[in-house]
Design an enzyme around this catalytic site. Structure first.
Site, PDB file in Angstrom:
ATOM      1  N   HIS A   1      60.032  41.152  39.667  1.00  0.00           N
ATOM      2  CA  HIS A   1      58.942  40.177  39.739  1.00  0.00           C
ATOM      3  C   HIS A   1      59.498  38.757  39.763  1.00  0.00           C
ATOM      4  O   HIS A   1      60.245  38.363  38.872  1.00  0.00           O
ATOM      5  CB  HIS A   1      58.022  40.362  38.533  1.00  0.00           C
TER       6      HIS A   1
ATOM      7  N   ALA B   1      47.248  34.067  46.059  1.00  0.00           N
ATOM      8  CA  ALA B   1      47.257  35.483  46.374  1.00  0.00           C
ATOM      9  C   ALA B   1      46.329  35.692  47.568  1.00  0.00           C
ATOM     10  O   ALA B   1      45.448  34.866  47.838  1.00  0.00           O
ATOM     11  CB  ALA B   1      46.747  36.290  45.176  1.00  0.00           C
TER      12      ALA B   1
ATOM     13  N   ASP C   1      49.605  27.720  46.694  1.00  0.00           N
ATOM     14  CA  ASP C   1      50.242  28.880  46.073  1.00  0.00           C
ATOM     15  C   ASP C   1      49.112  29.840  45.754  1.00  0.00           C
ATOM     16  O   ASP C   1      48.321  29.583  44.847  1.00  0.00           O
ATOM     17  CB  ASP C   1      50.987  28.449  44.808  1.00  0.00           C
TER      18      ASP C   1
END
Length: 191
Positions: A123, A183, A181
């Site tokens: 991650h 998702a 930034d």
């Protein structure tokens, strides 16, 4: 049973120092511990708590169980004038990603573009860490990563899509970079 819900406020410097000490106690070299702790605290300061200092116990647990190596033997392979691949040797994703980002920045200065892929890592935290670093150096930063499937498609019932984060940052005269930034799902993933 009553649970204590007292909120304790700490200066961010105390969290950075604590994070560094925890990582070093888990065998992470001092420079890498600083990179990870500073990155996690910075992410929390940006308000991205899903990828901030709250992730430290997860990383420590993986270090303890051996699914992340505290001292990876990363390997860089140049694949073209502006391209490379980094083999992360199961290292802490934040350490591997910062390493790959700095390699990409060097290649970009030399060739006009720097594109670096990463394999065998973990991650990598909030990917805006890397694009902002590039933008602060006067470069345009673009980063993306994959994620495990956690979201069902419209009308679906089974997970099929990952959050597959994307970040782009541009330098800005007289101020902090402009950074997206995000998702690609309506919720961020934490895995």
């Amino acid at each position: 049973m009553t649970r204590d819900t007292t909120i304790v406020h700490l200066p961010h410097t105390a969290l950075r120092d604590w994070g560094r000490r925890c990582l070093q106690a888990a065998g992470v070299p001092a420079d890498d511990a600083r990179t990870v702790a500073d990155s996690l605290v910075q992410t929390s300061l940006w308000g991205i708590d899903s990828h901030g200092i709250a992730r430290l116990p997860h990383y420590l647990n993986r270090l303890h169980h051996g699914s992340i190596r505290a001292r990876p033997a990363m390997r860089d392979t140049l694949t073209g004038p502006g391209t490379a691949q980094v083999a992360g040797d199961r290292g802490l994703g934040i350490v591997v990603a910062h390493h790959a980002n700095r390699l990409a920045m060097r290649l970009a200065r030399e060739s006009g573009i720097g594109a670096v892929g990463v394999a065998d890592s973990s991650h990598c935290g909030a990917i805006g860490l890397y694009t902002r670093e590039a933008a602060q150096a006067g470069l345009v930063g673009i980063a993306f990563t994959h994620a495990d499937r956690i979201a069902a498609p419209q009308g679906g019932h089974q997970p099929f899509f990952g959050t597959n984060p994307i970040s782009v940052a541009f330098p800005r005269a007289g101020g902090e970079p402009v950074c997206l930034d995000m998702a690609t799902t309506s919720i961020p993933g934490t895995g």
